[in-house]
Design an enzyme around this catalytic site. Sequence first.
Site, PDB file in Angstrom:
ATOM      1  N   CYS A  60     -23.968  10.736   0.325  1.00 22.87           N
ATOM      2  CA  CYS A  60     -24.028   9.288   0.595  1.00 22.87           C
ATOM      3  C   CYS A  60     -24.916   9.011   1.813  1.00 22.87           C
ATOM      4  CB  CYS A  60     -22.624   8.756   0.849  1.00 22.87           C
ATOM      5  SG  CYS A  60     -22.623   7.019   1.317  1.00 22.87           S
ATOM      6  N   CYS A  69     -15.324   8.134   4.737  1.00 26.99           N
ATOM      7  CA  CYS A  69     -15.326   9.488   4.174  1.00 26.99           C
ATOM      8  C   CYS A  69     -15.370  10.513   5.291  1.00 26.99           C
ATOM      9  CB  CYS A  69     -16.543   9.697   3.272  1.00 26.99           C
ATOM     10  SG  CYS A  69     -16.448   8.730   1.760  1.00 26.99           S
ATOM     11  N   CYS A 143     -22.451   2.756  -1.177  1.00 31.72           N
ATOM     12  CA  CYS A 143     -21.226   3.565  -1.117  1.00 31.72           C
ATOM     13  C   CYS A 143     -20.980   4.302  -2.435  1.00 31.72           C
ATOM     14  CB  CYS A 143     -20.056   2.619  -0.808  1.00 31.72           C
ATOM     15  SG  CYS A 143     -18.444   3.375  -0.975  1.00 31.72           S
ATOM     16  N   GLN A 243      -2.455   1.899  -7.778  1.00 33.07           N
ATOM     17  CA  GLN A 243      -3.123   3.185  -7.568  1.00 33.07           C
ATOM     18  C   GLN A 243      -4.611   2.919  -7.369  1.00 33.07           C
ATOM     19  OE1 GLN A 243      -1.555   5.969  -7.066  1.00 33.07           O
ATOM     20  NE2 GLN A 243       0.492   5.248  -7.637  1.00 33.07           N
ATOM     21  N   PHE A 270      10.776   2.866  -6.035  1.00 34.79           N
ATOM     22  CA  PHE A 270       9.518   2.454  -5.389  1.00 34.79           C
ATOM     23  C   PHE A 270       8.518   2.149  -6.513  1.00 34.79           C
ATOM     24  CE2 PHE A 270      11.764   5.310  -2.521  1.00 34.79           C
ATOM     25  CZ  PHE A 270      11.769   4.614  -1.326  1.00 34.79           C
ATOM     26  N   GLU A 290      12.360  -1.665  -6.511  1.00 32.39           N
ATOM     27  CA  GLU A 290      11.219  -1.864  -5.615  1.00 32.39           C
ATOM     28  C   GLU A 290      11.652  -2.831  -4.516  1.00 32.39           C
ATOM     29  OE1 GLU A 290       7.783  -1.268  -4.997  1.00 32.39           O
ATOM     30  OE2 GLU A 290       7.978  -2.946  -3.599  1.00 32.39           O
ATOM     31  N   ASP A 338       8.327   7.353  -6.032  1.00 33.93           N
ATOM     32  CA  ASP A 338       6.944   7.287  -5.527  1.00 33.93           C
ATOM     33  C   ASP A 338       6.945   6.496  -4.213  1.00 33.93           C
ATOM     34  OD1 ASP A 338       4.213   7.192  -5.175  1.00 33.93           O
ATOM     35  OD2 ASP A 338       3.845   5.754  -6.785  1.00 33.93           O
ATOM     36  N   CYS A 364       2.161  10.554  -1.522  1.00 41.72           N
ATOM     37  CA  CYS A 364       0.829  10.430  -0.902  1.00 41.72           C
ATOM     38  C   CYS A 364       0.843  11.102   0.469  1.00 41.72           C
ATOM     39  CB  CYS A 364       0.435   8.960  -0.801  1.00 41.72           C
ATOM     40  SG  CYS A 364       1.658   7.948   0.027  1.00 41.72           S
TER      41      CYS A 364
HETATM   42  C1  LIG Z   1       3.162   4.323  -3.128  1.00 44.11           C
HETATM   43  S1  LIG Z   1       3.658   2.728  -3.653  1.00 44.11           S
HETATM   44  C2  LIG Z   1       4.045   3.071  -5.336  1.00 44.11           C
HETATM   45  C3  LIG Z   1       4.181   1.912  -6.239  1.00 44.11           C
HETATM   46  C4  LIG Z   1       4.171   2.229  -7.736  1.00 44.11           C
HETATM   47  N1  LIG Z   1       4.979   3.385  -8.060  1.00 44.11           N
HETATM   48  C5  LIG Z   1       2.761   2.398  -8.242  1.00 44.11           C
HETATM   49  O1  LIG Z   1       2.377   3.529  -8.579  1.00 44.11           O
HETATM   50  O2  LIG Z   1       2.034   1.409  -8.340  1.00 44.11           O
HETATM   51  C6  LIG Z   1       5.177   2.546  -2.844  1.00 44.11           C
HETATM   52  C7  LIG Z   1       5.951   1.302  -3.165  1.00 44.11           C
HETATM   53  O3  LIG Z   1       7.155   1.342  -2.385  1.00 44.11           O
HETATM   54  C8  LIG Z   1       7.468   0.030  -1.983  1.00 44.11           C
HETATM   55  N2  LIG Z   1       8.349   0.153  -0.805  1.00 44.11           N
HETATM   56  C9  LIG Z   1       7.986   0.395   0.479  1.00 44.11           C
HETATM   57  N3  LIG Z   1       9.084   0.485   1.266  1.00 44.11           N
HETATM   58  C10 LIG Z   1      10.164   0.288   0.456  1.00 44.11           C
HETATM   59  C11 LIG Z   1      11.559   0.265   0.680  1.00 44.11           C
HETATM   60  N4  LIG Z   1      12.071   0.450   1.898  1.00 44.11           N
HETATM   61  N5  LIG Z   1      12.382   0.037  -0.375  1.00 44.11           N
HETATM   62  C12 LIG Z   1      11.866  -0.141  -1.625  1.00 44.11           C
HETATM   63  N6  LIG Z   1      10.542  -0.138  -1.892  1.00 44.11           N
HETATM   64  C13 LIG Z   1       9.689   0.068  -0.857  1.00 44.11           C
HETATM   65  C14 LIG Z   1       6.130  -0.619  -1.733  1.00 44.11           C
HETATM   66  O4  LIG Z   1       6.221  -2.032  -1.829  1.00 44.11           O
HETATM   67  C15 LIG Z   1       5.270  -0.001  -2.840  1.00 44.11           C
HETATM   68  O5  LIG Z   1       5.279  -0.807  -3.980  1.00 44.11           O
END
Ligand SMILES: C[S@@+](CC[C@H](N)C(=O)[O-])C[C@H]1O[C@@H](n2cnc3c(N)ncnc32)[C@H](O)[C@@H]1O
Length: 406
Positions: A60, A69, A143, A243, A270, A290, A338, A364
């Site tokens: 890049c 990056c 980019c 994602q 989540f 969530e 997640d 992550c």
């Molecule tokens: C890494 S993202 C994953 C979302 C989904 N699985 C996806 O792949 O699109 C983490 C998610 O956890 C939620 N989150 C963060 N803190 C939280 C909490 N204390 N209780 C419940 N959900 C939470 C966020 O709003 C977000 O949507």
Amino acid sequence: MTYEIERLSLHADGVTHGPEGTVHVAMALPGEVVEGEVIDGRIAQPKIVTPSHDRVKAPCPHYRSCGACSMQHASEAFTAEWKMDVVRQALTARNLPVPEMTIATSPLNSRRRATLSGRRTKKGTLVGFHARASDTVVEIPNCLILRPELLAAIPMLHEATAIAGSRKGEIAFTLTLSEAGLELAAQGGKDPDTAQFEALSGLARSHDLARLSWNGQVIAGRRPAIQQFGKAKVVPPPGAFLQATHHGEAVLTAFAKAAIGNAKKVADLFAGCGTFSLPLAELAEVHAVEGVAAMTEALDQGWRQSQGLHRVSTEARDLFRRPLLPDELAKFDAVVIDPPRAGAQAQIAEIATSKLKRLIHVSCNPVTFARDAETLIAAGFTLDKLLVVDQFRFSAHVELAALFTR
Ligand SMILES: C[S@@+](CC[C@H](N)C(=O)[O-])C[C@H]1O[C@@H](n2cnc3c(N)ncnc32)[C@H](O)[C@@H]1O
């Protein structure tokens, strides 16, 4: 004085030791001999005396200045192996067994969601990513990570910055590609006044944006900013988590679908707007939990308007404070989790004491993942499968999906 690089840090800096103690070296690779001035334990501008075989010319043109990056000086094969090694080392540091793993890397120019910075200057406007370890904004017209649709929107972001930006603060522009075109969610500065509101609404029209919002307020909702999750169409709230690439989403979803086995009832914790819940509902009943109610509402709407899916129920719940308890977990044959980077310590502790037999952990952050894995393995789970996912190409960011059973 010269230094030989021993390894990379989690931020992909070279790490070495000298009379000063541990020294971090920007953009250096293991085995390289480097020279440079150490300031505060760091060589910011090393001279590479002996380059590594894994060193390549950064593809890049913005790499020298742009801080988005950090691994373009390394070959793709090196980066892939290093990202898997980050996961391996996080597990071995806790004496945990490491299963076979593979890596799935998203293609160039595939980021469909990204946050750029906008700033007004004396001469005009700047839009781009931050420079390395700095809040200076660097322009990035060529980019290699953003999708072409996002790159093509940069001139529009300049216009938005000119309309509502200020020289004092920065605007964070989250661009998301939806089925109905681009969506822009801006955060920062003052809320737009009437004239700015009108100008931004005109901007959304002239650039055919699906939706434009500012500090959470929708200024132009021209078409539903739809995301397709399996058979369902969902309209996430402005700027909601997704994602980063379609490729990453597809790989993680396929992993989760295969890993739930014959489960008839699945909890997706989540769950966001249903990235995994809705495709999983092709195979099983799903309970999606969530923290953000606007996201569970979007998920619920998406499910109600879809056809041919098993039942999906939703619950807005803070899973840090109120994790699902063992008697609630007893209803499910499999759980998908997640969490954000902090991990899911409280929820994992409840899963450990429950009778759950099958857990798919998407993470992550390999460090918090390894902490969770230690709790699960101590509670009788085995770590059967591991897939590393590289949606944040050229960065030090590492994601993964894992299957635990007992
Ligand atoms: C890494 S993202 C994953 C979302 C989904 N699985 C996806 O792949 O699109 C983490 C998610 O956890 C939620 N989150 C963060 N803190 C939280 C909490 N204390 N209780 C419940 N959900 C939470 C966020 O709003 C977000 O949507």
